[in-house]
Design a protein around this motif. Sequence first.
Motif, PDB file in Angstrom:
ATOM      1  N   TYR A 195       3.061  -3.784  -5.155  1.00  0.00           N
ATOM      2  CA  TYR A 195       2.848  -4.881  -4.318  1.00  0.00           C
ATOM      3  C   TYR A 195       3.659  -5.263  -3.442  1.00  0.00           C
ATOM      4  O   TYR A 195       4.785  -5.705  -4.049  1.00  0.00           O
ATOM      5  CB  TYR A 195       2.158  -5.928  -5.446  1.00  0.00           C
ATOM      6  CG  TYR A 195       1.579  -7.184  -4.719  1.00  0.00           C
ATOM      7  CD1 TYR A 195       0.363  -7.439  -4.367  1.00  0.00           C
ATOM      8  CD2 TYR A 195       2.774  -8.307  -4.324  1.00  0.00           C
ATOM      9  CE1 TYR A 195      -0.053  -8.425  -3.743  1.00  0.00           C
ATOM     10  CE2 TYR A 195       2.178  -9.535  -3.887  1.00  0.00           C
ATOM     11  CZ  TYR A 195       0.950  -9.814  -3.534  1.00  0.00           C
ATOM     12  OH  TYR A 195       0.549 -10.678  -2.923  1.00  0.00           O
ATOM     13  N   MET A 260      -0.179   1.717  -3.804  1.00  0.00           N
ATOM     14  CA  MET A 260      -0.125   0.225  -3.570  1.00  0.00           C
ATOM     15  C   MET A 260      -1.279  -0.332  -3.982  1.00  0.00           C
ATOM     16  O   MET A 260      -2.360   0.166  -3.790  1.00  0.00           O
ATOM     17  CB  MET A 260       0.273   0.068  -2.028  1.00  0.00           C
ATOM     18  CG  MET A 260       1.287   0.962  -1.375  1.00  0.00           C
ATOM     19  SD  MET A 260       3.075   0.555  -2.486  1.00  0.00           S
ATOM     20  CE  MET A 260       3.425  -1.167  -1.986  1.00  0.00           C
ATOM     21  N   LYS A 277      -0.812  -6.914   4.351  1.00  0.00           N
ATOM     22  CA  LYS A 277      -0.453  -5.639   3.593  1.00  0.00           C
ATOM     23  C   LYS A 277      -1.295  -4.479   3.601  1.00  0.00           C
ATOM     24  O   LYS A 277      -0.582  -3.503   3.388  1.00  0.00           O
ATOM     25  CB  LYS A 277      -0.289  -6.428   2.076  1.00  0.00           C
ATOM     26  CG  LYS A 277      -1.377  -6.763   1.623  1.00  0.00           C
ATOM     27  CD  LYS A 277      -1.320  -7.112   0.119  1.00  0.00           C
ATOM     28  CE  LYS A 277      -0.169  -8.183  -0.116  1.00  0.00           C
ATOM     29  NZ  LYS A 277      -0.368  -9.415   0.681  1.00  0.00           N
ATOM     30  N   TYR A 281       0.298  -1.009   4.239  1.00  0.00           N
ATOM     31  CA  TYR A 281       0.318   0.185   2.780  1.00  0.00           C
ATOM     32  C   TYR A 281      -0.110   1.230   3.650  1.00  0.00           C
ATOM     33  O   TYR A 281       0.086   2.370   3.425  1.00  0.00           O
ATOM     34  CB  TYR A 281      -0.725  -0.505   1.980  1.00  0.00           C
ATOM     35  CG  TYR A 281      -0.368  -1.602   1.052  1.00  0.00           C
ATOM     36  CD1 TYR A 281       0.858  -2.176   0.981  1.00  0.00           C
ATOM     37  CD2 TYR A 281      -1.366  -2.065   0.142  1.00  0.00           C
ATOM     38  CE1 TYR A 281       1.048  -3.242   0.117  1.00  0.00           C
ATOM     39  CE2 TYR A 281      -0.901  -3.077  -0.850  1.00  0.00           C
ATOM     40  CZ  TYR A 281       0.303  -3.613  -0.769  1.00  0.00           C
ATOM     41  OH  TYR A 281       0.506  -4.627  -1.611  1.00  0.00           O
ATOM     42  N   TYR A 284       2.610   3.144   5.022  1.00  0.00           N
ATOM     43  CA  TYR A 284       3.371   3.695   3.987  1.00  0.00           C
ATOM     44  C   TYR A 284       2.864   4.958   3.606  1.00  0.00           C
ATOM     45  O   TYR A 284       3.708   5.783   2.713  1.00  0.00           O
ATOM     46  CB  TYR A 284       3.614   2.655   2.666  1.00  0.00           C
ATOM     47  CG  TYR A 284       4.037   1.576   2.933  1.00  0.00           C
ATOM     48  CD1 TYR A 284       5.173   1.104   3.884  1.00  0.00           C
ATOM     49  CD2 TYR A 284       3.897   0.467   2.302  1.00  0.00           C
ATOM     50  CE1 TYR A 284       5.653  -0.143   4.203  1.00  0.00           C
ATOM     51  CE2 TYR A 284       4.557  -1.082   2.155  1.00  0.00           C
ATOM     52  CZ  TYR A 284       5.393  -1.177   3.261  1.00  0.00           C
ATOM     53  OH  TYR A 284       5.893  -2.432   3.420  1.00  0.00           O
ATOM     54  N   ILE A 288      -3.942   3.550  -1.827  1.00  0.00           N
ATOM     55  CA  ILE A 288      -4.221   2.161  -2.103  1.00  0.00           C
ATOM     56  C   ILE A 288      -5.217   1.531  -2.717  1.00  0.00           C
ATOM     57  O   ILE A 288      -6.448   2.286  -2.907  1.00  0.00           O
ATOM     58  CB  ILE A 288      -4.466   1.616  -0.671  1.00  0.00           C
ATOM     59  CG1 ILE A 288      -3.324   1.743   0.428  1.00  0.00           C
ATOM     60  CG2 ILE A 288      -4.584  -0.031  -0.762  1.00  0.00           C
ATOM     61  CD1 ILE A 288      -3.721   1.881   1.826  1.00  0.00           C
TER      62      ILE A 288
END
Length: 354
Positions: A195, A260, A277, A281, A284, A288
């Motif tokens: 997180y 995440m 976020k 995410y 990344y 998720i």
Amino acid sequence: MMHVDWDWIKQRPHFIAEELSHFFDVQVFCRTYPSSLLIKASHKTKTNNVNVHHFYTLPFCFKKGIYWINKFYLKVYFWYFLKKYNPEFLWIPFPTLYEYIPKKKYKIVYDCMDDYTEFGFDKYYNERIKKCEEKLINDSLVIFTSSENLYKKLNEKYYAKIKDKILVVRNAFDGLVLNNEIEEKKRDTKFKIGYVGTVSSWIDFELLERTLEHFKEIEYHFIGPVYPEVSELTLNERIIFHGPVEHEKLYSFVKDYDCMIMPFKLSDLIFSVDPVKLYEYINYNKPIISIFYDEINRFSPYVNFYSDESELMEVLKNLIIQNFPKKYSNEERIEFLEKNTWSNRVSQILEHLM
């Protein structure tokens, strides 16, 4: 003007200030936060056109007596700096900041990024927020909201005053698409679920602890400032806090994570959030998991949503069995990211400023 410190974890005001600095000389005035909540090294700005000025407030600044002392001092402070810089626009993302502005005709931009009265402030401060927001709404040249729910709420309260000057400008990601590949996880190590963001009372730690009781092969990692109400909790040892990290170094922390998560408790505050976020995410390139609410339904192609404990348990079980696959391809990820940069958002903003 910013109600968060420039050295706070990077949020919407930081990104917008940097992008606007490609077109304007940007002077940022931000409230100083306690050092324990800040990034240890200051954020580097993308251009030389962002100049950051910190202003200080007395502790307990939301209490009535302290609030008025701060207001008096900050009106003098901003009178001096506004006279010095004579700005074309004043960007205000939090209603009570408007109380510090001397009575002069500036082009005011109200960037509404949260449902501020839902943060749990006391009755007095919530009333100040409401009064300041009404005046700010009335005086603003244009009003941006970060979510459809905020747009709807402001229209319900102030429709006659804002019908021709309000629009949604959603959040985004920083524009640097990461060139990353997912490595297959070895099953003899624990799965790391990460997180990134402020760690406060809106995190459902009770639910996370129950998942840890059920799944011994996972652990949770939290990156971001930890508020006292969380740091005082006694939590499972597989809930690990790393503190705030510079935005530019975040990926080096999360690159080894398997997934995440955004485990919020649903509330009126959360219903109006368009989470930065989730954009990050996706960049990344990770699986998720998130609680579901209507505002983020458009993330469905990328996110494993849950609505209650049983659904989260099922999501985790399936991800563990399948070794944490993503819902989306790299091509879908890049297409999404290219449409959702802060540069694109500021292009929207400029159409209403220029």
